[in-house]
Design a protein around this motif. Structure first.
Motif, PDB file in Angstrom:
ATOM      1  N   VAL A 114       1.577  51.823  43.397  1.00 45.59           N
ATOM      2  CA  VAL A 114       2.303  52.472  44.491  1.00 45.59           C
ATOM      3  C   VAL A 114       1.666  52.110  45.831  1.00 45.59           C
ATOM      4  O   VAL A 114       2.362  51.720  46.781  1.00 45.59           O
ATOM      5  CB  VAL A 114       2.348  54.001  44.293  1.00 45.59           C
ATOM      6  CG1 VAL A 114       2.807  54.708  45.563  1.00 45.59           C
ATOM      7  CG2 VAL A 114       3.267  54.359  43.129  1.00 45.59           C
ATOM      8  N   ILE A 115       0.342  52.203  45.925  1.00 40.91           N
ATOM      9  CA  ILE A 115      -0.337  51.882  47.178  1.00 40.91           C
ATOM     10  C   ILE A 115      -0.124  50.418  47.548  1.00 40.91           C
ATOM     11  O   ILE A 115       0.201  50.100  48.695  1.00 40.91           O
ATOM     12  CB  ILE A 115      -1.837  52.224  47.080  1.00 40.91           C
ATOM     13  CG1 ILE A 115      -2.010  53.740  46.988  1.00 40.91           C
ATOM     14  CG2 ILE A 115      -2.612  51.654  48.266  1.00 40.91           C
ATOM     15  CD1 ILE A 115      -3.400  54.194  46.626  1.00 40.91           C
ATOM     16  N   TRP A 116      -0.299  49.539  46.578  1.00 42.74           N
ATOM     17  CA  TRP A 116      -0.100  48.107  46.836  1.00 42.74           C
ATOM     18  C   TRP A 116       1.331  47.832  47.299  1.00 42.74           C
ATOM     19  O   TRP A 116       1.557  47.059  48.228  1.00 42.74           O
ATOM     20  CB  TRP A 116      -0.433  47.306  45.585  1.00 42.74           C
ATOM     21  CG  TRP A 116      -0.198  45.836  45.760  1.00 42.74           C
ATOM     22  CD1 TRP A 116       0.779  45.097  45.198  1.00 42.74           C
ATOM     23  CD2 TRP A 116      -0.947  44.945  46.594  1.00 42.74           C
ATOM     24  NE1 TRP A 116       0.685  43.786  45.615  1.00 42.74           N
ATOM     25  CE2 TRP A 116      -0.366  43.674  46.484  1.00 42.74           C
ATOM     26  CE3 TRP A 116      -2.054  45.112  47.428  1.00 42.74           C
ATOM     27  CZ2 TRP A 116      -0.854  42.566  47.161  1.00 42.74           C
ATOM     28  CZ3 TRP A 116      -2.531  43.994  48.105  1.00 42.74           C
ATOM     29  CH2 TRP A 116      -1.945  42.754  47.969  1.00 42.74           C
ATOM     30  N   ILE A 143      -0.540  53.239  37.939  1.00 44.92           N
ATOM     31  CA  ILE A 143       0.634  53.566  38.746  1.00 44.92           C
ATOM     32  C   ILE A 143       0.244  53.844  40.195  1.00 44.92           C
ATOM     33  O   ILE A 143       0.895  53.364  41.127  1.00 44.92           O
ATOM     34  CB  ILE A 143       1.409  54.739  38.123  1.00 44.92           C
ATOM     35  CG1 ILE A 143       2.073  54.271  36.820  1.00 44.92           C
ATOM     36  CG2 ILE A 143       2.453  55.294  39.092  1.00 44.92           C
ATOM     37  CD1 ILE A 143       2.677  55.372  35.989  1.00 44.92           C
ATOM     38  N   VAL A 144      -0.838  54.602  40.414  1.00 44.11           N
ATOM     39  CA  VAL A 144      -1.283  54.888  41.787  1.00 44.11           C
ATOM     40  C   VAL A 144      -1.650  53.594  42.506  1.00 44.11           C
ATOM     41  O   VAL A 144      -1.268  53.384  43.664  1.00 44.11           O
ATOM     42  CB  VAL A 144      -2.462  55.886  41.786  1.00 44.11           C
ATOM     43  CG1 VAL A 144      -3.108  55.981  43.155  1.00 44.11           C
ATOM     44  CG2 VAL A 144      -1.988  57.262  41.329  1.00 44.11           C
ATOM     45  N   THR A 191       7.516  47.092  39.466  1.00 43.90           N
ATOM     46  CA  THR A 191       7.718  47.004  38.019  1.00 43.90           C
ATOM     47  C   THR A 191       6.866  45.892  37.414  1.00 43.90           C
ATOM     48  O   THR A 191       6.184  46.088  36.401  1.00 43.90           O
ATOM     49  CB  THR A 191       9.203  46.758  37.700  1.00 43.90           C
ATOM     50  OG1 THR A 191       9.969  47.809  38.280  1.00 43.90           O
ATOM     51  CG2 THR A 191       9.452  46.701  36.216  1.00 43.90           C
ATOM     52  N   THR A 192       6.874  44.745  38.041  1.00 42.78           N
ATOM     53  CA  THR A 192       6.102  43.619  37.548  1.00 42.78           C
ATOM     54  C   THR A 192       4.601  43.912  37.573  1.00 42.78           C
ATOM     55  O   THR A 192       3.880  43.614  36.625  1.00 42.78           O
ATOM     56  CB  THR A 192       6.407  42.363  38.385  1.00 42.78           C
ATOM     57  OG1 THR A 192       7.814  42.131  38.375  1.00 42.78           O
ATOM     58  CG2 THR A 192       5.690  41.143  37.850  1.00 42.78           C
TER      59      THR A 192
END
Length: 68
Positions: A12-14, A8-9, A49-50
Motif C-alpha cells: 500500500v505504501i509503495w 500488504i502494508v 496486485t502484482t
C-alpha cells in the motif's frame, strides 16, 4: 517469513508513492488531471496486485537468506 499484513502494508505504501508519481507524469504527458489520474489509478491497481503476489512468492523462497 513475513506476515500477510506486513506484505500488504508495504504494498500500500509503495503504491501510494507510485500513484502520486504516475499521476504527475500522466498530468504532464496528457495535460489532463482526469486522464493522468485515471492512468495512475489503473497502474496502481495492477502494480498493487502484482507486488503482493511477488512478495508472497519470495517470502516462501529460502534462497539467499541468512539463518542464525
Amino acid at each position: 517469513m513475513e506476515t500477510r499484513l506486513r506484505s500488504i502494508v508495504k504494498a500500500v505504501i509503495w503504491n501510494l508513492i507510485g500513484l502520486t508519481v504516475m499521476a504527475v507524469v500522466g498530468l504532464i504527458v496528457t495535460g489532463s488531471l482526469t486522464a493522468g489520474g485515471l492512468m495512475a489509478v489503473i497502474n496502481t491497481a495492477i502494480g498493487f496486485t502484482t507486488y503482493v503476489l511477488y512478495e508472497r512468492v519470495w517470502s516462501r523462497i529460502g534462497w539467499g537468506r541468512c539463518h542464525g
